[in-house]
Scaffold this active site. Structure first.
Site, PDB file in Angstrom:
ATOM      1  N   HIS A  11       0.642  -0.617   0.312  1.00 49.08           N
ATOM      2  CA  HIS A  11       0.016   0.061   0.123  1.00 49.08           C
ATOM      3  C   HIS A  11       0.351   1.611  -0.450  1.00 49.08           C
ATOM      4  O   HIS A  11       0.498   2.785   0.704  1.00 49.08           O
ATOM      5  CB  HIS A  11      -1.117   0.172   1.595  1.00 49.08           C
ATOM      6  N   SER A  49      15.049  19.280 -16.532  1.00 49.86           N
ATOM      7  CA  SER A  49      14.148  20.810 -16.828  1.00 49.86           C
ATOM      8  C   SER A  49      14.568  21.608 -17.957  1.00 49.86           C
ATOM      9  O   SER A  49      16.029  21.950 -17.393  1.00 49.86           O
ATOM     10  CB  SER A  49      13.813  20.912 -15.279  1.00 49.86           C
ATOM     11  N   LYS A  81      18.364  19.305 -12.033  1.00 48.51           N
ATOM     12  CA  LYS A  81      17.375  18.317 -12.081  1.00 48.51           C
ATOM     13  C   LYS A  81      17.633  17.134 -13.216  1.00 48.51           C
ATOM     14  O   LYS A  81      17.883  17.511 -14.082  1.00 48.51           O
ATOM     15  CB  LYS A  81      15.867  18.749 -12.528  1.00 48.51           C
ATOM     16  N   GLU A 132       9.921   5.890 -17.174  1.00 43.37           N
ATOM     17  CA  GLU A 132       9.094   7.316 -18.354  1.00 43.37           C
ATOM     18  C   GLU A 132       8.836   6.535 -19.308  1.00 43.37           C
ATOM     19  O   GLU A 132       6.822   6.563 -19.781  1.00 43.37           O
ATOM     20  CB  GLU A 132       9.131   8.356 -17.802  1.00 43.37           C
TER      21      GLU A 132
END
Length: 462
Positions: free
Chosen positions: A184, A314, A320, A327
């Site tokens: 969970h 970014s 970043k 992805e």
């Protein structure tokens, strides 16, 4: 093709203009004129399959004494050039065309006819010679199977085996690295990273087995059924000879379909294969999302691993770095699930003796195979093989994990364990520290009961 000059071609419906440099003829041009819909043309793998099928059909007709050798040789030579991609610019028909794929079949017939006629000095007709013993109604279902079987065998299964090997190797390297398990998305009992990754490896292995289990049906070919499954205008031995020649060319054990009426009227096998690809996509999305969570941070997330830094993350935030490969794989997995829905709907369009959504089945099936193969290789080489483990973060989380108290259930009971866990969490203390205060257990007993590495082995701790 931006020709400003045209020639006149004719078919049973009359005359029309065709670009002067085009290798196709009237029927292909009618399809170009009729279906300016998406700009999407049939995949390279499908054109390759059509070329191989025309090669095999000419060979079969020659062996059966139905075609003169000069025509068969010219057709076969050109058909192999089509299969190799030499004439891809001359296959302009949109995916969203006639549902039988007749336009793509005739496109192939016309291109081969024109080139083979010029090369041989003979009049090789697109229907009477290149399409001898065939119908679009058996050629296109055969091309769906042949193209998918080749792409699965040559690209997808090797990529999946490689991914499985990379995951297994990484699991071996990390077999002793203990981390907090999560259910969970909440802290749970510890596992080793090796155990976690071997779960992924098992998913991929089962995906391989599912696809391999469906392959025998994919190797069954509609060729020989011709127009409606009866085999009209084809020699009784034609389908078997075509399958044998295709097998020699590809190394795959093609065979005539068990039932030609089913092979023309349905796309059940494509639906089945697509379902296996969807299951694989679900596995890849799960693995990709696990990697994204494990890589999250590096400060405000889990920060368990660091994926290879592949590109700036970014356009505004310097420094970043994002988990771009997981992805991309998650996105392609979503695409495969959507393709599967399209194929399932298309599979329902087998009306009486013919399925009439064959081109869109082929397009979506082949796209799914291609992106799954490429994505699996990228996931293996650019994400899993090179990630590093932040062991300090793992140990810090483990030392503060109140759920370790689960290991003491058999000794102190569930209720007492729950109270210790709540106190440890509320006060920011270790379970060991609180349990020492709240129970009569010695340091040695607590060390034994709460050893994270031992807890990964399961069993009752007493």
């Amino acid at each position: 093709m931006n020709d400003k000059t045209y020639r006149i071609e004719s078919d049973s419906m009359g005359e029309l203009q065709v670009p002067e440099s085009a290798l196709w003829a009237a029927q292909t041009q009618r399809a170009v004129n009729n279906f300016p819909i998406s700009g999407l043309t049939m995949p390279r793998a499908f054109i390759k399959a059509l070329g191989l099928i025309k090669y095999a059909c000419a060979g079969a007709n020659s062996e059966l004494g139905l075609m003169k050798s000069i025509a068969a040789i010219a057709i076969q030579r050109t058909a192999l050039d089509v299969a190799s991609g030499k004439y891809d610019d001359h296959f302009p028909v949109d995916v969203f065309q006639t549902g039988s794929g007749t336009s793509s079949n005739m496109n192939t017939n016309e291109v081969i006819s024109k080139i083979a006629s010029a090369d041989s000095g003979s009049d090789i007709h697109p229907n009477d010679h290149v399409n001898m013993g065939q119908s679009s109604n058996d050629v296109i279902p055969t091309a769906v199977h042949v193209s998918a079987a080749i792409e699965i065998s040559e690209k997808l299964l090797p990529a999946l085996r490689h991914l499985h090997d990379v995951i297994t190797q990484k699991a071996d390297e990390l077999s002793d690295v203990v981390k907090t398990g999560r259910t969970h998305l909440m802290d749970a009992m510890p596992v080793t990273m090796g155990q976690e990754l071997n779960g992924w490896a098992s998913q991929i292995q089962h995906g391989i087995e599912r696809i391999e289990g469906s392959m025998p049906r994919l190797l069954g070919l509609a060729q020989g059924g011709t127009a409606v499954g009866t085999g009209i205008n084809a020699h009784p031995k034609f389908g078997a000879k075509v399958a044998a020649i295709l097998g020699d060319q590809t190394g795959l054990a093609f065979k005539p379909a068990d039932n030609h009426f089913e092979a023309l009227a349905t796309q059940d096998t494509a639906v089945e294969i697509s379902g296996q690809l969807r299951a694989l996509a679900v596995s890849l999305m799960k693995i990709s999302n696990d990697l994204r969570w494990m890589n999250s941070g590096p400060l405000a997330g889990l920060g368990e691993i660091a994926l290879p830094a592949l590109q700036p993350g970014s356009s505004i935030m310097p420094g970043k770095v994002n988990p771009v490969i997981p992805e991309a794989v998650a996105m392609l997995s979503a695409q495969v699930m959507g393709n599967d829905a399209t194929i399932a709907i298309a599979g329902q369009s087998g009306n009486f003796q013919l399925n009439v959504m064959l081109p869109v089945v082929a397009y979506n099936l082949l796209q799914s195979i291609e992106i799954l193969a490429n994505g699996s290789a990228a996931l293996a080489d650019d994400a899993i093989a090179g990630f590093t483990v932040n062991e300090a973060n793992l140990q810090n989380a483990l030392s503060r994990n109140p759920i370790l108290v689960t290991a003491m259930n058999a000794v102190i009971g569930y209720d007492k364990g729950a109270a210790i866990a709540k106190k440890a969490y509320a006060e920011g203390r270790s379970v060991h520290d609180v349990a020492k205060q709240e129970t009569d257990l010695s340091d040695e007993e607590l060390d034994r009961l709460l050893d994270p590495a031992e807890l990964c082995k399961g069993g009752v701790k007493t």
